[in-house]
Design a protein around this motif. Structure first.
Motif, PDB file in Angstrom:
ATOM      1  N   MET A   1      -5.140 -10.484   4.518  1.00 46.75           N
ATOM      2  CA  MET A   1      -4.818  -9.077   4.556  1.00 46.75           C
ATOM      3  C   MET A   1      -3.440  -8.852   5.178  1.00 46.75           C
ATOM      4  N   LEU A   2      -3.087  -9.665   6.153  1.00 47.34           N
ATOM      5  CA  LEU A   2      -1.759  -9.509   6.760  1.00 47.34           C
ATOM      6  C   LEU A   2      -0.658  -9.718   5.726  1.00 47.34           C
ATOM      7  N   GLU A   3      -0.869 -10.656   4.833  1.00 43.42           N
ATOM      8  CA  GLU A   3       0.111 -10.881   3.762  1.00 43.42           C
ATOM      9  C   GLU A   3       0.154  -9.682   2.823  1.00 43.42           C
ATOM     10  N   ALA A   4      -1.008  -9.129   2.476  1.00 45.36           N
ATOM     11  CA  ALA A   4      -1.059  -7.957   1.604  1.00 45.36           C
ATOM     12  C   ALA A   4      -0.345  -6.769   2.249  1.00 45.36           C
ATOM     13  N   MET A   5      -0.375  -6.701   3.569  1.00 42.80           N
ATOM     14  CA  MET A   5       0.301  -5.629   4.303  1.00 42.80           C
ATOM     15  C   MET A   5       1.770  -5.950   4.574  1.00 42.80           C
ATOM     16  N   ASP A   6       2.200  -7.145   4.168  1.00 41.10           N
ATOM     17  CA  ASP A   6       3.570  -7.618   4.386  1.00 41.10           C
ATOM     18  C   ASP A   6       3.927  -7.649   5.874  1.00 41.10           C
ATOM     19  N   LYS A   7       2.988  -8.133   6.692  1.00 45.71           N
ATOM     20  CA  LYS A   7       3.187  -8.180   8.136  1.00 45.71           C
ATOM     21  C   LYS A   7       4.034  -9.372   8.594  1.00 45.71           C
ATOM     22  N   ARG A   8       4.067 -10.435   7.805  1.00 45.89           N
ATOM     23  CA  ARG A   8       4.868 -11.632   8.118  1.00 45.89           C
ATOM     24  C   ARG A   8       4.463 -12.290   9.435  1.00 45.89           C
TER      25      ARG A   8
ATOM     26  N   GLY B   1     -10.456  -1.587   5.839  1.00 50.09           N
ATOM     27  CA  GLY B   1     -10.603  -0.894   4.573  1.00 50.09           C
ATOM     28  C   GLY B   1      -9.336  -0.862   3.735  1.00 50.09           C
ATOM     29  N   PHE B   2      -8.391  -1.744   4.029  1.00 49.38           N
ATOM     30  CA  PHE B   2      -7.138  -1.816   3.263  1.00 49.38           C
ATOM     31  C   PHE B   2      -7.445  -2.212   1.820  1.00 49.38           C
ATOM     32  N   PRO B   3      -6.659  -1.737   0.869  1.00 44.58           N
ATOM     33  CA  PRO B   3      -6.896  -2.101  -0.539  1.00 44.58           C
ATOM     34  C   PRO B   3      -7.025  -3.613  -0.724  1.00 44.58           C
ATOM     35  N   GLY B   4      -8.082  -4.009  -1.393  1.00 46.23           N
ATOM     36  CA  GLY B   4      -8.321  -5.423  -1.667  1.00 46.23           C
ATOM     37  C   GLY B   4      -9.102  -6.158  -0.593  1.00 46.23           C
TER      38      GLY B   4
END
Length: 156
Positions: free
Chosen positions: A1-8, A35-38
């Motif tokens: 999820m961190l990658e999907a949020m582009d948190k790096r 509850g983030f998308p995906g």
């Protein structure tokens, strides 16, 4: 999820940094979005484990960590907003914020000073049912509240 949020970043990085800060008595506050998308059940469970890992690190050090968890809500101008609208979500629906009452899951006293943060558009964006996301939010909020009370009770 961190990658999907582009948190790096990754969970190990945050635990390593938290360990260093906490060992010097520096308090840490973490913000977590559920509850983030995906997001899948496994992702949600991993987030809960990560928060508890951070609490365990704090329990073994001189500092304290406060974990604040929130239900995902999209905001105009963000990359995820663009993704959602391009996928067919109506922008008016994405802005239809409403209050969320987490007290039915037992998070009553722990909700003090948090009510203004409990709002939602009421759309399930990930694979986890919205009621499960909210039950997890209530559980984490209760646990954080209990952790906050422990130092006060030790002083009494």
């Amino acid at each position: 999820m961190l990658e999907a949020m582009d948190k790096r970043i990754n969970a190990e990085m945050t635990e390593r940094v938290a360990r260093r800060l906490l060992s010097h008595g520096i308090g840490v506050k973490g913000y977590f979005i559920l509850g983030f998308p995906g997001e899948t059940r496994a992702d949600l469970d991993a987030t809960v484990r990560h928060i508890r890992n951070l609490w365990e690190i704090a329990d073994r050090t001189a500092g304290d960590i406060r974990a604040s968890a929130f239900e995902f809500r999209p905001y105009p101008g963000t990359p995820v907003w663009t993704t959602l609208t391009e996928a067919g979500h109506d922008p008016d629906d994405l802005l239809a914020y409403g209050d969320v009452d987490l007290t039915q899951d037992g998070a009553d006293e722990s909700m003090r000073q948090r009510d203004e943060f409990n709002f939602s558009v009421g759309i399930q964006f990930g694979a986890v049912p919205l009621e499960d996301v909210r039950a997890t939010l209530a559980m984490l909020t209760r646990e954080q509240h209990q952790r906050n009370q422990a130092p006060e009770e030790a002083l009494a």
